[in-house]
Design an enzyme around this catalytic site. Structure first.
Site, PDB file in Angstrom:
ATOM      1  N   ASP A  32       0.830  -1.206   0.000  1.00 25.72           N
ATOM      2  CA  ASP A  32       0.000   0.000   0.000  1.00 25.72           C
ATOM      3  C   ASP A  32       0.864   1.256   0.000  1.00 25.72           C
ATOM      4  OD1 ASP A  32      -1.883  -1.871   0.225  1.00 25.72           O
ATOM      5  OD2 ASP A  32      -2.733  -1.176   2.142  1.00 25.72           O
ATOM      6  N   ALA A  33       1.970   1.183   0.709  1.00 24.88           N
ATOM      7  CA  ALA A  33       2.822   2.374   0.835  1.00 24.88           C
ATOM      8  C   ALA A  33       3.356   2.817  -0.522  1.00 24.88           C
ATOM      9  CB  ALA A  33       3.980   2.082   1.779  1.00 24.88           C
ATOM     10  N   TYR A  35       1.865   2.270  -3.414  1.00 23.83           N
ATOM     11  CA  TYR A  35       0.737   2.877  -4.114  1.00 23.83           C
ATOM     12  C   TYR A  35       0.560   4.325  -3.645  1.00 23.83           C
ATOM     13  CZ  TYR A  35      -3.931   3.629  -5.985  1.00 23.83           C
ATOM     14  OH  TYR A  35      -4.996   4.141  -6.674  1.00 23.83           O
ATOM     15  N   SER A  81     -37.483  -5.369 -15.057  1.00 18.17           N
ATOM     16  CA  SER A  81     -37.364  -6.173 -13.840  1.00 18.17           C
ATOM     17  C   SER A  81     -37.496  -7.647 -14.191  1.00 18.17           C
ATOM     18  CB  SER A  81     -38.395  -5.741 -12.818  1.00 18.17           C
ATOM     19  OG  SER A  81     -39.652  -5.726 -13.428  1.00 18.17           O
ATOM     20  N   GLU A 121     -26.646 -17.017 -11.879  1.00 18.00           N
ATOM     21  CA  GLU A 121     -25.727 -16.084 -11.219  1.00 18.00           C
ATOM     22  C   GLU A 121     -26.421 -15.467 -10.006  1.00 18.00           C
ATOM     23  OE1 GLU A 121     -25.091 -13.718 -14.729  1.00 18.00           O
ATOM     24  OE2 GLU A 121     -26.620 -12.277 -14.147  1.00 18.00           O
ATOM     25  N   LYS A 123     -28.378 -13.176  -7.451  1.00 17.18           N
ATOM     26  CA  LYS A 123     -29.247 -12.008  -7.491  1.00 17.18           C
ATOM     27  C   LYS A 123     -28.751 -11.089  -6.383  1.00 17.18           C
ATOM     28  CE  LYS A 123     -33.881 -10.232  -7.943  1.00 17.18           C
ATOM     29  NZ  LYS A 123     -33.462  -8.961  -7.426  1.00 17.18           N
ATOM     30  N   TYR A 236     -23.485  -7.526 -14.692  1.00 15.48           N
ATOM     31  CA  TYR A 236     -24.265  -8.709 -15.064  1.00 15.48           C
ATOM     32  C   TYR A 236     -24.872  -8.669 -16.451  1.00 15.48           C
ATOM     33  CZ  TYR A 236     -28.169  -6.068 -12.909  1.00 15.48           C
ATOM     34  OH  TYR A 236     -29.080  -5.115 -12.548  1.00 15.48           O
ATOM     35  N   LYS A 302     -30.793 -17.305 -16.387  1.00 14.11           N
ATOM     36  CA  LYS A 302     -30.969 -16.666 -17.698  1.00 14.11           C
ATOM     37  C   LYS A 302     -30.689 -17.673 -18.807  1.00 14.11           C
ATOM     38  CE  LYS A 302     -29.329 -12.250 -15.875  1.00 14.11           C
ATOM     39  NZ  LYS A 302     -28.242 -11.273 -15.776  1.00 14.11           N
ATOM     40  N   LYS A 326     -35.711 -16.791  -6.142  1.00 11.07           N
ATOM     41  CA  LYS A 326     -35.469 -16.238  -4.801  1.00 11.07           C
ATOM     42  C   LYS A 326     -35.178 -17.347  -3.790  1.00 11.07           C
ATOM     43  CE  LYS A 326     -36.396 -11.781  -5.268  1.00 11.07           C
ATOM     44  NZ  LYS A 326     -37.409 -11.166  -4.430  1.00 11.07           N
ATOM     45  N   CYS A 470     -29.175  -8.989  36.744  1.00 16.34           N
ATOM     46  CA  CYS A 470     -29.392  -9.707  37.984  1.00 16.34           C
ATOM     47  C   CYS A 470     -28.267  -9.282  38.916  1.00 16.34           C
ATOM     48  CB  CYS A 470     -29.336 -11.204  37.734  1.00 16.34           C
ATOM     49  SG  CYS A 470     -29.016 -12.137  39.241  1.00 16.34           S
TER      50      CYS A 470
END
Ligand code: IVH
Length: 834
Positions: A32-33, A35, A81, A121, A123, A236, A302, A326, A470
């Site tokens: 990271d450094a 970058y 949809s 794939e 949802k 997608y 699909k 679903k 308690c």
């Protein structure tokens, strides 16, 4: 080309490659450094030469100027949809896929009997977004809106790290002149949890779920806010395209999108030759769902061939060639059969709804937490109510809300004297009755019991606290077992061989009541425990304890009694000897572990460490008055009160004495926190319970009192509010206690080498960088300085140690270049404790 322009181009390309490796491939190739360094270089060059800034510069991802509103965007290709299919599960968890077989029938019918290949794939549970690229550059991003018109969220989408600002050049063909990629913007579960933690820390309302968080973040007029939220994009579909490679199937479209630089849900989509393959994959994904890094609410199936998709076409607003399959609802309706309470290790009282068993999200749920009295009151959950139960992932099921229309009611007959229980009916019925106002709920609002159902001690609730407790402490069996489990646990006394099961048995059989009892165990007692545990009559007692522990952990377990193993035949008491050996070996714990093991409310590992470092010995901690505790780093008023309250109880002090008498002897340790700095008069005076003043006022009071506690106690010329406070019962003795404590205040020389310095650290120069796992920077600094070390801000050849935490940047690099020793937090602590 101008060299600066070239440099900007190169840096942009390089940083985009690193970003892609990090965010899209999840496989970073540079630290990271590195970058960050290149990023800053590019930032500086762009500031000096804005004319050379690239449209795909990574510096665009921080967000731009806030907008007044979003422009509308017309979707040339409408965003439609999907119709839904469900596969209900039976009690064994088996799915009924009838609706999906019907879908397959319809598709094959529409294709004149041809069997298609299907892609399946995730949802994604986020927001649909359309991304438009012209000549490879992202020019517009829009939400779905009503499908025909959405909102322009380009500035916001540019901040999403895995959305390419410029498309990658595909290997085989030219970049498309125009391409519209569609997909879902979402927030990963881990990023959602972190965001909500931050929201709470800043006293802001947490988001209900990752979807809401993603929507709220994407629809910010100020894209700088979006930039701070970690959003993710999965492609997608390709909605339109001119130029570039032509795709014949959906799978090819996905592969093409990946080539252009988009993320796909790797490993979570596939293509199958028939519906059975699709359904098997759906079931696998259903099982995998809790472990996915993002939320999905089902799968999308699909038809793979684009030509076949075209043949099938659309019906109203949904394609015939696709369906949202679903997952079974994770919410379900059921009836509350009873409400009772569960007592946690710290005595926390949690109301729990006992439910008519209901199948939710793949498991049968019979209990759901109601959190606390306020929550029950807010939702007004009563016995007999029909409620919505939710089970999200592997978290404890909860009652979401009451279906009020179904609350059991009764009529109060004014005329009849016997009154009650005339009839039971729902509100729908009652609305049709003339005397509606005489129907009242059959059951009253729920209230927590006043006494603990386990030990009958009073249940108490501190002012301003949501949780009731308690008050029985170790008197309460529920707390006893859990308190002992905590005491023996790895991060506390670390008693090897003494696990949850043994402790539960010991407590259930009343063989152990207090911590010290553990140190009096012998082989005959342990054998008795085991024999009893194997007898069926005792199994029921144990079951109750073990279920209460399991319940509080939010899981249901079945009890497996006994610990018999083959070995026992040869050496019948070896297992018992092992436990005794473990107990014996725990007798000299570090002070911090011992303090943590006591289970004092609000005293976690970290606070226990601070106490140990500040006071060095158990004796000092035991007698530390509340204001002195409240001066320590990381210990606030609530924690200080809780510690002081614990040690103020005779029963707790007796319990500690018993432990010491039984041979437990916590190790004294070096006082590494500079107490004198923390315990100044203005500090402890401003932290007296019930006397709220600033440190400045406290300093003035101290001066008035002649800079001594004697004056604070006796001086009758001091301000009236002080004199009033002094008169309150207990406060004078608090001052006396402070006086005594300060007089014998543990000092750094108490437990250290004679010169008070740590030879390994004294005179050495340290540089701190990055975030350490537990210590704050000023604490680490204080600890280093307390033993004679120096802390400097920059690394040079003279630096002896660099202490590096997470996200350490250039200082760490420099240390490495110069060959300076690098320590992590643990190594620092080891050095300090030398
Ligand atoms: S395809 C015409 N694929 O579901 C087909 N949609 O009900 C258009 N969604 O608003 C959608 N994951 O946000 C498709 N893998 C996926 C999806 C997906 C989630 C959402 C999308 C859309 C809704 C359609």
């Amino acid at each position: 080309m101008n060299p600066t322009q070239q440099k900007i181009l190169d840096l942009t390309a390089l940083l985009n490659r690193y970003g892609y490796e990090y965010y899209t491939l999840d496989a970073p190739t540079v630290p990271d450094a590195e970058y960050d360094r290149l990023y800053r270089e590019l930032e500086a060059l762009e500031a000096a030469h804005p004319e050379f800034k690239q449209p795909d510069s990574p510096t665009l991802r921080v967000g731009g100027a806030p907008l007044d509103g979003f422009e509308s965007v017309h979707h040339e290709v409408p965003m439609l949809s999907l119709s839904n299919a469900f596969s209900p599960q039976d009690d064994s968890g088996a799915f009924d896929h009838a609706e999906m077989y019907a879908f397959d029938e319809r598709v094959r019918g529409g294709l004149g009997g041809t069997a298609p290949e299907y892609v399946i794939e995730p949802k994604f549970d986020g927001l649909a977004v359309s991304l438009l690229y012209r000549d490879g550059v992202l020019v517009r991003a829009a939400t779905r809106g009503d499908g025909a018109t959405g909102e322009d969220v380009t500035e916001n989408v540019k901040t999403i790290r895995n959305v390419p600002l410029k498309l990658h050049r595909p290997s085989e063909s030219a970049l498309p002149e125009l391409i519209e990629i569609r997909g879902e913007v979402l927030m990963l579960k881990a990023d959602f949890a972190a965001l909500n933690r931050r929201q709470l820390e800043h006293n802001q309302k947490p988001f209900a779920n990752p979807r809401n968080a993603a929507a709220g973040s994407l629809r910010q007029l100020d894209s700088k806010i979006t930039a701070q939220r970690k959003l993710h994009f999965f492609a997608y579909s390709i909605a339109q395209q001119t130029g570039g490679s032509a795709c014949g199937t959906h799978m090819q479209e996905l592969a093409y999108a990946a080539e252009l630089g988009f993320s796909l849900p790797e490993g979570n989509y596939g293509c199958f030759q028939n519906i059975d393959g699709v359904l098997a994959f759906y079931e696998q994904m259903h099982a995998k769902r809790p472990d996915l890094p993002f939320e999905i609410d089902g799968m999308v199936v699909k038809v793979d061939s684009l030509a076949q998709q075209e043949t099938l076409g659309f019906v109203s607003r949904a394609p015939r060639w696709a369906i949202a399959h679903k997952f079974p609802a994770e919410e379900a309706l059921t009836v509350v059969e009873a409400i009772d309470v569960q007592i946690g290790r710290t005595g926390a009282v949690t109301p729990v709804a006992r439910l008519h068993p209901v199948f939710v999200g793949g498991v049968t749920v019979t209990n759901a937490t109601l959190h606390n009295q306020d929550e029950v009151a807010r939702k007004d959950v009563r016995v007999g109510d029909t409620v919505v139960v939710r089970r999200a992932g592997d978290v404890i099921p909860e009652v979401v809300r009451v279906v009020l229309e179904r609350r059991p009611m009764q009529i109060l007959e004014h005329s009849s004297s016997d009154g009650l229980q005339e009839d039971l009916f729902g509100a729908a019925d009652s609305a049709e009755r003339p005397s509606e106002n005489r129907t009242v709920p059959l059951y009253p609002p729920y209230r927590l019991p006043e006494t603990c159902p386990i030990c009958a001690s009073p249940i108490e609730r501190e002012e301003g606290e949501a949780v009731a407790r308690c008050s029985g402490g170790m008197l309460c069996e529920a707390q006893r077992a859990q308190g002992l489990i905590h005491f023996a646990s790895r991060k506390a006394m670390d008693i090897e061989g003494l696990g949850q099961k043994q402790i539960e048995q010991l407590v259930a059989q009343d063989l152990v009541r207090h911590f010290a009892d553990l140190y009096r165990l012998d082989i005959p007692t342990l054998q008795k425990m085991k024999e009893n545990a194997e007898m069926p009559s005792d199994a029921s007692t144990m079951l109750s304890t073990s279920t209460s522990a399991a319940l509080s952990a939010g899981i249901s377990t079945t009890l497996s009694a006994g610990t018999s193993d083959g070995q026992n035949k040869k050496m019948p008491t070896k297992w018992a000897q092992n436990i005794l050996d473990g107990i014996e070996a725990s007798k000299q714990p570090d002070l911090a572990r011992f303090l943590f093991a006591l289970g004092i409310r609000h005293v976690g590992e970290r606070t226990a460490k601070v106490l140990a470092q500040a006071f060095g010995s158990l004796e000092n901690v035991r007698r530390a008055p509340e204001p002195a505790l409240a001066c320590l780093p990381d210990i606030g008023a609530v924690v200080a009160r809780s510690i002081a309250h614990f040690f103020a109880q005779d029963a707790q002090q007796a319990m500690i004495d018993e432990l010491l008498a039984a041979g437990v002897s916590p190790k004294n340790q070096a006082v590494t926190l500079p107490l004198a700095q923390y315990l100044t008069p203005e500090k402890w005076l401003s932290r007296l319970p019930g006397f709220k003043i600033s440190e400045n006022k406290a300093a003035a009071l101290w001066d008035l009192a002649g800079k001594n506690i004697e004056g604070l106690i006796n001086d009758n010329a001091l301000p009236a509010d002080w004199q009033a406070w002094r008169k309150i019962s207990g406060n004078l003795s608090l001052l006396t206690a402070m006086q005594q404590f300060l007089a014998q205040m543990p000092s750094e020389s108490d437990t250290m080498s004679s010169d008070g310095l740590n030879a390994a650290v004294a005179g050495k120069t340290f540089v701190l960088t990055g975030t350490l796992p537990t210590l704050k920077r000023d604490e680490a600094q204080a600890m280093i300085e307390a033993v004679g070390g120096k802390v400097s801000g920059s690394v040079s050849k003279k630096t002896d140690y660099v202490v590096a935490g997470e996200a350490a940047g250039s200082k760490l690099e420099k240390a490495q270049t110069l060959g300076v020793a690098v320590l992590d937090e643990q190594a620092l602590l080891d050095l300090l404790n030398k």
